[in-house]
Design an enzyme around this catalytic site. Structure first.
Site, PDB file in Angstrom:
ATOM      1  N   CYS A 117       0.804  -1.233   0.000  1.00 54.07           N
ATOM      2  CA  CYS A 117       0.000   0.000   0.000  1.00 54.07           C
ATOM      3  C   CYS A 117       0.837   1.285   0.000  1.00 54.07           C
ATOM      4  CB  CYS A 117      -0.967  -0.007   1.182  1.00 54.07           C
ATOM      5  SG  CYS A 117      -0.244  -0.608   2.707  1.00 54.07           S
ATOM      6  N   HIS A 120      -2.154   6.648   4.166  1.00 54.14           N
ATOM      7  CA  HIS A 120      -0.723   6.674   4.499  1.00 54.14           C
ATOM      8  C   HIS A 120      -0.119   7.991   4.001  1.00 54.14           C
ATOM      9  CE1 HIS A 120      -1.170   2.625   5.684  1.00 54.14           C
ATOM     10  NE2 HIS A 120      -0.582   1.995   4.688  1.00 54.14           N
TER      11      HIS A 120
HETATM   12  P1  NAP Z   1      -6.865  -8.906   7.884  1.00 57.01           P
HETATM   13  O1  NAP Z   1      -7.799  -7.816   8.237  1.00 57.01           O
HETATM   14  O2  NAP Z   1      -6.083  -9.543   8.968  1.00 57.01           O
HETATM   15  O3  NAP Z   1      -7.693 -10.049   7.086  1.00 57.01           O
HETATM   16  C1  NAP Z   1      -7.135 -11.301   6.780  1.00 57.01           C
HETATM   17  C2  NAP Z   1      -8.148 -12.188   6.088  1.00 57.01           C
HETATM   18  O4  NAP Z   1      -7.521 -13.470   5.846  1.00 57.01           O
HETATM   19  C3  NAP Z   1      -9.412 -12.487   6.901  1.00 57.01           C
HETATM   20  O5  NAP Z   1     -10.519 -12.526   6.052  1.00 57.01           O
HETATM   21  C4  NAP Z   1      -9.150 -13.875   7.480  1.00 57.01           C
HETATM   22  O6  NAP Z   1     -10.340 -14.625   7.691  1.00 57.01           O
HETATM   23  C5  NAP Z   1      -8.373 -14.508   6.329  1.00 57.01           C
HETATM   24  N1  NAP Z   1      -7.579 -15.637   6.812  1.00 57.01           N
HETATM   25  C6  NAP Z   1      -6.721 -15.682   7.852  1.00 57.01           C
HETATM   26  N2  NAP Z   1      -6.213 -16.945   8.014  1.00 57.01           N
HETATM   27  C7  NAP Z   1      -6.792 -17.694   7.041  1.00 57.01           C
HETATM   28  C8  NAP Z   1      -6.695 -19.071   6.687  1.00 57.01           C
HETATM   29  N3  NAP Z   1      -5.908 -19.927   7.354  1.00 57.01           N
HETATM   30  N4  NAP Z   1      -7.417 -19.505   5.625  1.00 57.01           N
HETATM   31  C9  NAP Z   1      -8.212 -18.667   4.931  1.00 57.01           C
HETATM   32  N5  NAP Z   1      -8.359 -17.357   5.231  1.00 57.01           N
HETATM   33  C10 NAP Z   1      -7.647 -16.874   6.277  1.00 57.01           C
HETATM   34  O7  NAP Z   1      -5.767  -8.421   6.827  1.00 57.01           O
HETATM   35  P2  NAP Z   1      -5.875  -7.215   5.736  1.00 57.01           P
HETATM   36  O8  NAP Z   1      -5.330  -5.959   6.286  1.00 57.01           O
HETATM   37  O9  NAP Z   1      -7.229  -7.223   5.133  1.00 57.01           O
HETATM   38  O10 NAP Z   1      -4.793  -7.685   4.673  1.00 57.01           O
HETATM   39  C11 NAP Z   1      -5.040  -8.770   3.787  1.00 57.01           C
HETATM   40  C12 NAP Z   1      -3.855  -8.912   2.850  1.00 57.01           C
HETATM   41  O11 NAP Z   1      -3.701  -7.725   2.067  1.00 57.01           O
HETATM   42  C13 NAP Z   1      -2.520  -9.103   3.596  1.00 57.01           C
HETATM   43  O12 NAP Z   1      -1.712  -9.989   2.873  1.00 57.01           O
HETATM   44  C14 NAP Z   1      -1.944  -7.690   3.633  1.00 57.01           C
HETATM   45  O13 NAP Z   1      -0.552  -7.682   3.726  1.00 57.01           O
HETATM   46  C15 NAP Z   1      -2.420  -7.140   2.288  1.00 57.01           C
HETATM   47  N6  NAP Z   1      -2.582  -5.678   2.223  1.00 57.01           N
HETATM   48  C16 NAP Z   1      -3.262  -4.991   3.176  1.00 57.01           C
HETATM   49  C17 NAP Z   1      -3.423  -3.605   3.036  1.00 57.01           C
HETATM   50  C18 NAP Z   1      -4.162  -2.767   4.053  1.00 57.01           C
HETATM   51  O14 NAP Z   1      -4.132  -1.526   3.921  1.00 57.01           O
HETATM   52  N7  NAP Z   1      -4.838  -3.354   5.049  1.00 57.01           N
HETATM   53  C19 NAP Z   1      -2.915  -2.953   1.934  1.00 57.01           C
HETATM   54  C20 NAP Z   1      -2.243  -3.690   0.956  1.00 57.01           C
HETATM   55  C21 NAP Z   1      -2.092  -5.045   1.108  1.00 57.01           C
HETATM   56  P3  NAP Z   1     -10.979 -14.809   9.181  1.00 57.01           P
HETATM   57  O15 NAP Z   1     -11.704 -13.539   9.503  1.00 57.01           O
HETATM   58  O16 NAP Z   1     -11.891 -15.960   8.991  1.00 57.01           O
HETATM   59  O17 NAP Z   1      -9.835 -15.074  10.120  1.00 57.01           O
END
Ligand code: NAP
Length: 346
Positions: free
Chosen positions: A144, A237
């Site tokens: 991001c 950010h």
């Molecule tokens: P998050 O809020 O922690 O969400 C993670 C998701 O993954 C949840 O839906 C969770 O489901 C699922 N998950 C976790 N363990 C799993 C498993 N064993 N099998 C299947 N699903 C599973 O994270 P996020 O911030 O949305 O980020 C998601 C991805 O995008 C990450 O790789 C992060 O680095 C990337 N990213 C994030 C941003 C940002 O600004 N947030 C920006 C760019 C990239 P449950 O609810 O069922 O646990």
């Protein structure tokens, strides 16, 4: 008929933003949701801690969350999966013929996977042809903070060339996912560490701004130093950037390079493209995440405070929305470009 899409990681910070942004999308319709075993089998409202403004869209409220197995009823997979599991799950879906558009870091440096920002390197989509997934493929979104940075570097790199970049970030809480950083850690505080973030910011721009030569990306020859901090902002950010250019430029020329920057998504009039990728502000206290992150669908990058840098050449400040431009919105724009370029056929 709209193209059916599935969201993996649908309960997370990025997954929720996908659901919000895809409501009423003219080309795509959400037909499947996936998350962990903890959520699978539940109705979406029971599985999610919804923290977007506005309610869960009505059609999504009645959907059941699935496990992330490649038997979902959709053509495109938008992945917002935790990076501890994203790599293998995304490969499985691609092998099963799905078009995977990912936000996770796992495949970003695979030599045949585009690390795509549609305004910057749309030609890198060609790499997909080298993938061995049959009808499926994987395309990734950069980190991001990288997306905001590269969108403002691109017009400068094209016009003047860039030798070196020094960047210090102030990154929003939503970037840490849900539930993210504990409130007792972040209120009244700044945390001067975000795991792996500096390494991503120092390496990803080199691939994105690299050139496609004989089917391979040749990294651009720029050096980047990054310091990343978590601050108590919800979304958006902010980055303080200094650059050393390869050829001399005046302030007016730099501002002109930003203001006149327009690219493929704007020409193709993609539904999620901002009207202008980059906005420059003269006010000396702009840009600010609270004021600017949502402008132009949350898909633009906002710049201010251009001035001489006594060590490098120039310095300035950048703000962009991390879960829209930096994640879900950016991934949707990638998929729109793939549709327009016929990598995805309805
Ligand atoms: P998050 O809020 O922690 O969400 C993670 C998701 O993954 C949840 O839906 C969770 O489901 C699922 N998950 C976790 N363990 C799993 C498993 N064993 N099998 C299947 N699903 C599973 O994270 P996020 O911030 O949305 O980020 C998601 C991805 O995008 C990450 O790789 C992060 O680095 C990337 N990213 C994030 C941003 C940002 O600004 N947030 C920006 C760019 C990239 P449950 O609810 O069922 O646990």
């Amino acid at each position: 008929m709209k193209i059916p899409v599935g969201i993996l990681g649908a309960t997370g910070s990025v997954g929720q933003k996908f659901i919000q942004l895809l409501e009423n999308h003219p080309w795509f319709e959400i037909t499947a949701l996936g998350a962990s075993e903890r959520s699978a089998g539940k109705k979406y409202p029971e599985a999610v801690n919804w923290f977007m403004t506005g309610p869960i869209p009505e059609n999504i409220s009645s959907m059941i969350v699935n496990e992330c197995k490649p038997n979902l009823n959709c053509k495109i997979i938008f992945s917002g999966l935790d990076s501890s599991v994203a790599g293998e799950i995304e490969s499985e879906f691609a092998r099963a013929g799905y078009i995977v558009v990912s936000n996770s870091r796992n495949h970003r440096f695979d030599p045949d996977v585009p690390l795509l920002i549609p305004e910057v390197n749309p030609d890198h989509l060609e790499l997909i042809k080298q993938q061995n997934f049959g009808k499926g493929c994987i395309v990734t979104n950069p980190n991001c903070s990288t997306i905001g940075l590269v969108l403002v570097l691109k017009p400068l790199a094209d016009r003047f060339g860039i030798e070196a970049v020094n960047v210090t970030t102030m990154q929003a809480l939503s970037g840490a996912g849900y539930p993210g950083v504990a409130s007792l850690d972040i209120i009244d505080n700044v945390i001067p560490y975000i795991g792996s973030e500096e390494e991503k910011m120092e390496s990803e721009p080199l691939k994105i701004l690299g050139s496609l030569v004989n089917g391979e990306i040749v990294n651009c020859d720029m050096i980047i130093s990054a310091q990343c901090n978590r601050v108590a902002v919800l979304d958006g950010h902010t980055e303080c950037v200094s650059v050393k250019l390869k050829s001399p430029a005046t302030e007016a020329e730099i501002i002109d390079a930003w203001k006149s920057f327009t690219a493929e998504p704007q020409k193709l009039d993609l539904p999620t493209a901002p009207l202008r990728p980059v906005y420059y502000y003269e006010q000396n206290n702009y840009p600010q995440p609270k004021l600017h992150r949502n402008i132009d669908k949350g898909m633009a990058v906002h710049i201010g405070r251009l001035r001489k840098d006594p060590i490098l050449d120039y310095k300035f400040v950048v703000t962009s929305h991390n879960t829209i431009r930096g994640a879900a919105g950016g991934a949707i724009l990638n998929a729109e470009l793939m549709v327009k370029k016929e990598y995805i056929k309805p």
